[in-house]
Design a protein around this motif. Structure first.
Motif, PDB file in Angstrom:
ATOM      1  N   THR A  79      -9.227  -0.580 -13.369  1.00  0.00           N
ATOM      2  CA  THR A  79      -8.092  -0.301 -14.335  1.00  0.00           C
ATOM      3  C   THR A  79      -7.128   0.270 -13.215  1.00  0.00           C
ATOM      4  O   THR A  79      -7.520   1.032 -12.548  1.00  0.00           O
ATOM      5  CB  THR A  79      -8.511   0.658 -15.351  1.00  0.00           C
ATOM      6  N   ALA A  80      -5.837  -0.248 -13.305  1.00  0.00           N
ATOM      7  CA  ALA A  80      -4.970   0.058 -12.209  1.00  0.00           C
ATOM      8  C   ALA A  80      -4.114   1.241 -12.848  1.00  0.00           C
ATOM      9  O   ALA A  80      -4.045   1.390 -14.079  1.00  0.00           O
ATOM     10  CB  ALA A  80      -3.883  -1.027 -11.791  1.00  0.00           C
ATOM     11  N   CYS A 135      -0.719  -2.723 -11.342  1.00  0.00           N
ATOM     12  CA  CYS A 135      -1.535  -3.784 -11.288  1.00  0.00           C
ATOM     13  C   CYS A 135      -1.200  -5.014 -10.227  1.00  0.00           C
ATOM     14  O   CYS A 135      -2.283  -5.334  -9.485  1.00  0.00           O
ATOM     15  CB  CYS A 135      -1.462  -4.427 -12.698  1.00  0.00           C
ATOM     16  N   ASP A 136      -0.063  -5.185 -10.046  1.00  0.00           N
ATOM     17  CA  ASP A 136       0.341  -6.488  -9.376  1.00  0.00           C
ATOM     18  C   ASP A 136       0.000  -6.084  -7.830  1.00  0.00           C
ATOM     19  O   ASP A 136      -0.471  -6.943  -7.088  1.00  0.00           O
ATOM     20  CB  ASP A 136       1.804  -6.888  -9.237  1.00  0.00           C
ATOM     21  N   GLU A 137       0.200  -4.705  -7.495  1.00  0.00           N
ATOM     22  CA  GLU A 137      -0.190  -4.238  -6.023  1.00  0.00           C
ATOM     23  C   GLU A 137      -1.586  -4.343  -5.839  1.00  0.00           C
ATOM     24  O   GLU A 137      -1.823  -4.745  -4.734  1.00  0.00           O
ATOM     25  CB  GLU A 137       0.814  -3.081  -5.930  1.00  0.00           C
ATOM     26  N   LEU A 138      -2.269  -3.797  -6.755  1.00  0.00           N
ATOM     27  CA  LEU A 138      -3.885  -3.748  -6.508  1.00  0.00           C
ATOM     28  C   LEU A 138      -4.357  -5.215  -6.447  1.00  0.00           C
ATOM     29  O   LEU A 138      -5.244  -5.380  -5.502  1.00  0.00           O
ATOM     30  CB  LEU A 138      -4.320  -2.844  -7.692  1.00  0.00           C
ATOM     31  N   ALA A 139      -3.674  -6.088  -7.355  1.00  0.00           N
ATOM     32  CA  ALA A 139      -4.271  -7.569  -7.142  1.00  0.00           C
ATOM     33  C   ALA A 139      -4.224  -8.121  -5.908  1.00  0.00           C
ATOM     34  O   ALA A 139      -4.779  -8.803  -5.428  1.00  0.00           O
ATOM     35  CB  ALA A 139      -3.501  -8.363  -8.571  1.00  0.00           C
ATOM     36  N   ALA A 156      -6.426   0.622  -1.352  1.00  0.00           N
ATOM     37  CA  ALA A 156      -6.446   0.566  -2.915  1.00  0.00           C
ATOM     38  C   ALA A 156      -6.714   1.780  -3.812  1.00  0.00           C
ATOM     39  O   ALA A 156      -6.179   1.612  -4.755  1.00  0.00           O
ATOM     40  CB  ALA A 156      -7.767  -0.617  -3.224  1.00  0.00           C
ATOM     41  N   LYS A 157      -7.416   2.757  -3.219  1.00  0.00           N
ATOM     42  CA  LYS A 157      -7.906   3.970  -3.893  1.00  0.00           C
ATOM     43  C   LYS A 157      -6.692   4.488  -4.919  1.00  0.00           C
ATOM     44  O   LYS A 157      -6.785   4.745  -5.920  1.00  0.00           O
ATOM     45  CB  LYS A 157      -8.479   4.866  -2.954  1.00  0.00           C
ATOM     46  N   PRO A 158      -5.680   4.586  -4.288  1.00  0.00           N
ATOM     47  CA  PRO A 158      -4.432   5.685  -4.971  1.00  0.00           C
ATOM     48  C   PRO A 158      -3.778   4.487  -6.114  1.00  0.00           C
ATOM     49  O   PRO A 158      -3.227   5.212  -6.971  1.00  0.00           O
ATOM     50  CB  PRO A 158      -3.326   5.759  -4.040  1.00  0.00           C
ATOM     51  N   LEU A 159      -4.120   3.288  -6.139  1.00  0.00           N
ATOM     52  CA  LEU A 159      -3.983   2.560  -7.238  1.00  0.00           C
ATOM     53  C   LEU A 159      -4.604   2.402  -8.374  1.00  0.00           C
ATOM     54  O   LEU A 159      -4.339   1.626  -9.411  1.00  0.00           O
ATOM     55  CB  LEU A 159      -3.572   1.046  -6.505  1.00  0.00           C
ATOM     56  N   ILE A 160      -5.869   2.884  -8.210  1.00  0.00           N
ATOM     57  CA  ILE A 160      -6.735   2.570  -9.087  1.00  0.00           C
ATOM     58  C   ILE A 160      -7.193   3.732 -10.342  1.00  0.00           C
ATOM     59  O   ILE A 160      -7.284   4.767  -9.616  1.00  0.00           O
ATOM     60  CB  ILE A 160      -8.267   2.396  -8.413  1.00  0.00           C
TER      61      ILE A 160
END
Lengths: 102, 102
Positions: B11-12, B17-21, B80-84
């Motif tokens: 879950t972003a 979401c797009d950045e994490l993807a 990725a961590k800060p986006l999650i």
């Protein structure tokens, strides 16, 4: 036209998990002849008894829908129905990765 | 030694979401060089905003664990961590099907 993916969680009736998995593996074998099916993998759940996950990817939703009309699929579903206690579907849009067919 | 599979639901954070993807797609690209990774496919969830599913299959759990030790993976996780906002894992045992590497 987006690719279509679905992760299907089957909960089997008590003691029917292996039998249901066998039918789903037969269905997977059939998809090898079905145009438009990129991926159809059957899994057991490690931490949940009587639970099977099938991860599927299709060229598009129409190809998936068409496969459900096939006589072989209809017969397969009839065989599996009595073994199934529950079904949940997660509809997904595959965007890429290793094993992804563009 | 069983194959190892895991479906990971990310879950972003709002709007990420797009950045994490994108980062997960980079990770997927990396797995193309990682021996023991059979499948690593990134999906968006059709009916759940800010949700990404990654379906993975590995030769065994050791190969998966080893990949997490790679410097490139560690750096990817840091990015990725800060986006999650949340992560859930479903541990699976793949048993066969179309696209399954024996």
């Amino acid at each position: 036209m987006n690719k279509f993916a679905v992760s299907v969680k089957f909960t089997a009736q008590d003691g029917k998990c292996d039998e249901l998995a066998q039918i789903l593996l037969e269905a997977a074998e059939m998809t090898k002849e079905v145009e438009g099916c990129d991926l159809y993998i059957v899994h057991l759940a490690e931490n949940e008894a009587d639970t099977i996950w099938v991860n599927e990817i299709w060229r598009n939703e129409e190809a998936h829908a068409a496969s459900l009309e096939l006589e072989s699929t209809i017969m397969m579903i009839q065989r599996a129905k009595p073994l199934i206690a529950g079904v949940e579907q997660i509809r997904l849009i595959p965007v890429g990765g290793k094993g992804f067919i563009k």
